[in-house]
Design an enzyme around this catalytic site. Structure first.
Site, short mmCIF file in Angstrom:
data_model
loop_
_atom_site.label_atom_id
_atom_site.label_comp_id
_atom_site.label_asym_id
_atom_site.label_seq_id
_atom_site.Cartn_x
_atom_site.Cartn_y
_atom_site.Cartn_z
N HIS A 83 0.92 -0.87 0.17
CA HIS A 83 -0.10 0.29 -0.30
C HIS A 83 1.12 0.86 -0.09
O HIS A 83 0.78 2.35 1.62
CB HIS A 83 -0.73 0.11 1.03
CG HIS A 83 -2.33 -1.29 0.98
ND1 HIS A 83 -2.55 -1.80 1.87
CD2 HIS A 83 -2.44 -1.43 0.31
CE1 HIS A 83 -3.90 -2.13 1.69
NE2 HIS A 83 -3.94 -2.09 0.62
N HIS A 176 -8.94 -5.91 3.48
CA HIS A 176 -8.12 -5.94 3.03
C HIS A 176 -7.88 -7.47 2.63
O HIS A 176 -8.31 -8.08 2.62
CB HIS A 176 -7.45 -6.05 4.51
CG HIS A 176 -6.39 -5.42 4.62
ND1 HIS A 176 -5.46 -6.16 3.76
CD2 HIS A 176 -5.38 -4.02 4.72
CE1 HIS A 176 -3.96 -5.24 3.76
NE2 HIS A 176 -3.73 -3.96 4.11
N GLU A 178 -4.98 -8.38 2.80
CA GLU A 178 -4.13 -9.77 4.05
C GLU A 178 -5.81 -10.92 4.71
O GLU A 178 -5.58 -11.76 4.57
CB GLU A 178 -3.42 -9.23 4.49
CG GLU A 178 -2.60 -10.55 5.16
CD GLU A 178 -1.98 -9.29 6.69
OE1 GLU A 178 -1.46 -8.76 6.63
OE2 GLU A 178 -1.96 -9.99 7.32
N THR A 244 -1.87 -8.99 10.49
CA THR A 244 -0.50 -8.39 11.41
C THR A 244 -0.19 -7.03 11.51
O THR A 244 0.66 -6.52 12.01
CB THR A 244 0.39 -9.14 10.17
OG1 THR A 244 0.45 -8.63 8.53
CG2 THR A 244 0.60 -10.44 9.85
N SER A 315 -2.76 0.73 5.99
CA SER A 315 -3.34 -0.11 7.44
C SER A 315 -2.16 -0.38 8.29
O SER A 315 -2.92 0.48 9.72
CB SER A 315 -3.58 -2.10 8.01
OG SER A 315 -3.93 -2.43 8.86
N ASN A 316 -1.32 -0.28 8.51
CA ASN A 316 -0.14 -0.53 9.40
C ASN A 316 0.14 1.10 9.92
O ASN A 316 0.10 1.67 10.88
CB ASN A 316 0.96 -1.47 9.06
CG ASN A 316 1.85 -0.44 8.30
OD1 ASN A 316 2.68 0.25 8.91
ND2 ASN A 316 1.67 -1.11 7.00
S1 SF4 Z 1 4.14 -5.50 7.52
FE1 SF4 Z 1 4.35 -7.06 8.65
S2 SF4 Z 1 3.54 -8.73 7.43
FE2 SF4 Z 1 2.59 -7.23 6.54
S3 SF4 Z 1 4.94 -7.13 4.56
FE3 SF4 Z 1 5.60 -6.50 6.44
S4 SF4 Z 1 6.29 -7.91 7.76
FE4 SF4 Z 1 4.87 -8.79 6.29
#
Ligand code: SF4
Length: 410
Positions: A83, A176, A178, A244, A315-316
């Protein structure tokens, strides 16, 4: 950790020097204090951990290697590889075509594909149905699969929970990529269900305890339960895994809450809870944990505002924004271009999903203290560009090159 061959344009001399120095002095990653970049009237506190994670670097390496090794071949990506708009645009500029958008809507019909084409699976992984569809067309996916090993770890965790006859509750964003992939893999082994937040976990509790009519479940959780899900039977033994990149505290609260619900409803205690609730830790990846913990460390610095750099659909990254905005004014930007001037900035409100213009965003204060971090799919070069732009608005006593030399130990 393995190092990857990532195009130099994504790297930053400043950030690389800082990361190298911090790694040398903190090999066990115990220090989550930010790095101070002291420019005199401007002080930037840079998060201890941010930027490309293992899975993203792995995916970028495979994608560019595939492009270089297959001149003349048609190369498709199932959807955005990660993303980040810059990385995705670069891949498209190298001739890569996306088959679907991030919501799973088709951009190129599958019947236009042939067995000679290459289709790259993104870092989020994909569903079993999609893998099967590509195989039927005759496309080899094994060599071009960039699914992150930390996503696969969640699939493995789901499998082991399923083997013990627990149903699988996935804490994730239902649309999402994932979460869709994890749901597909989990549902192969056990009844599976997605909950997106605590509110939905509370609704789910109503079905576990019988407080809500069971017949309402199927409309309330439509599209988020596996085929044949039996709301009466399949909520009797559960385990929780998660996307994750969720907020660690959210996943913990949801798992703790559901565990309490099972304990009270079935009159269990710590010694017997395993009869109904799988004993698992969260399935957040190391990068999510490091980046969120580093933001908590960064927030201990006295600061006037925070800037978080990353793709708006990441997301992260949005969770890093969420942590920062609880404490101080926070600007979520996709690149330095969003900083229009020392008075105007375009930034993304991820709650309303719109980019908005803010004026007078830099308080007239000296020194001005700014926190800076970025998501796991954001190139360090973008963070350096943001720093350069900020530096341009102040009569700094030191320039970026001098800082590179200091952190490189020259
Ligand atoms: S955020 Fe974590 S799960 Fe997603 S691609 Fe990166 S290491 Fe892999």
């Amino acid at each position: 950790m393995k190092s990857f061959d990532v195009p130099i344009i994504y790297r930053s001399p400043l950030i690389s020097a800082i990361k190298r120095r911090r790694k040398q002095t903190d090999r066990l990653k115990k220090d989550f204090a930010p790095t101070l970049l002291d420019f005199g009237p401007l002080r930037i506190f840079l998060s201890r951990h941010f930027g490309f994670c293992y899975g993203v670097e792995n995916a970028i390496e495979i994608a560019f290697k595939t492009i270089n090794e297959n001149p003349g071949k048609r190369i498709f990506l199932l959807s955005e590889m990660i993303h980040n708009p810059q990385v995705n645009a670069d891949l498209q500029a190298h001739g890569v075509t996306f088959l679907q958008d991030t919501q799973g809507r088709q951009l190129v019909p599958f019947d236009e594909l042939t067995g000679d084409d290459i289709v790259i699976i993104p870092a989020f992984g994909t569903t079993l149905a999609m893998e099967e569809k590509l195989r039927q067309i005759g496309i080899q996916i094994e060599n071009y699969n960039t699914t992150c090993p930390f996503v696969e770890k969640v699939w493995n965790r789901s499998e082991s929970i399923a083997k013990k006859n627990y149903s699988i509750i996935i804490h994730g964003k239902p649309n999402h990529e994932e979460t869709r992939a994890t749901f597909s893999h989990a549902a192969r082994n056990a009844p599976s269900l997605i909950v997106k937040d605590m509110q939905q976990a509370r609704e789910l509790a109503g079905y576990i305890t019988g407080a809500k009519p069971l017949s309402h479940f199927y409309s309330e959780f439509e599209g988020r339960y596996s085929v044949g899900f039996d709301v009466k039977k399949d909520l009797e033994r559960i385990g929780v895994v998660n996307q994750t990149t969720m907020l660690a505290s959210d996943t913990q609260s949801i798992a703790d809450f559901l565990k309490q619900v099972m304990m009270q409803h079935y009159e269990l205690d710590d010694s017997t809870i395993e009869q109904r609730f799988a004993d698992t830790r969260d399935t957040l990846c190391y990068a999510t944990n490091d980046n969120q913990t580093a933001v908590s460390g960064m927030l201990e610095a006295e600061a006037d505002l925070a800037i978080v750099v990353g793709g708006y659909n990441s997301s992260n990254t949005s969770h890093l924004v969420e942590l920062c905005e609880q404490r101080l004014p926070t600007y979520f930007i996709s690149s330095e271009e969003k900083i229009l001037s020392a008075t105007d900035i375009l930034h993304f409100n991820f709650h309303t999903r719109e980019e908005i213009l803010a004026s007078d965003w830099l308080p007239a204060k000296e020194p001005l203290n700014i926190l800076v971090t970025s998501g796991a799919s954001c190139p360090d070069a973008l963070v350096e560009s943001v720093i350069n732009k900020l530096v341009g608005y102040f009569p700094v006593t030191k320039n970026v090159n001098q800082l590179v030399e200091e952190f490189s130990g020259y």
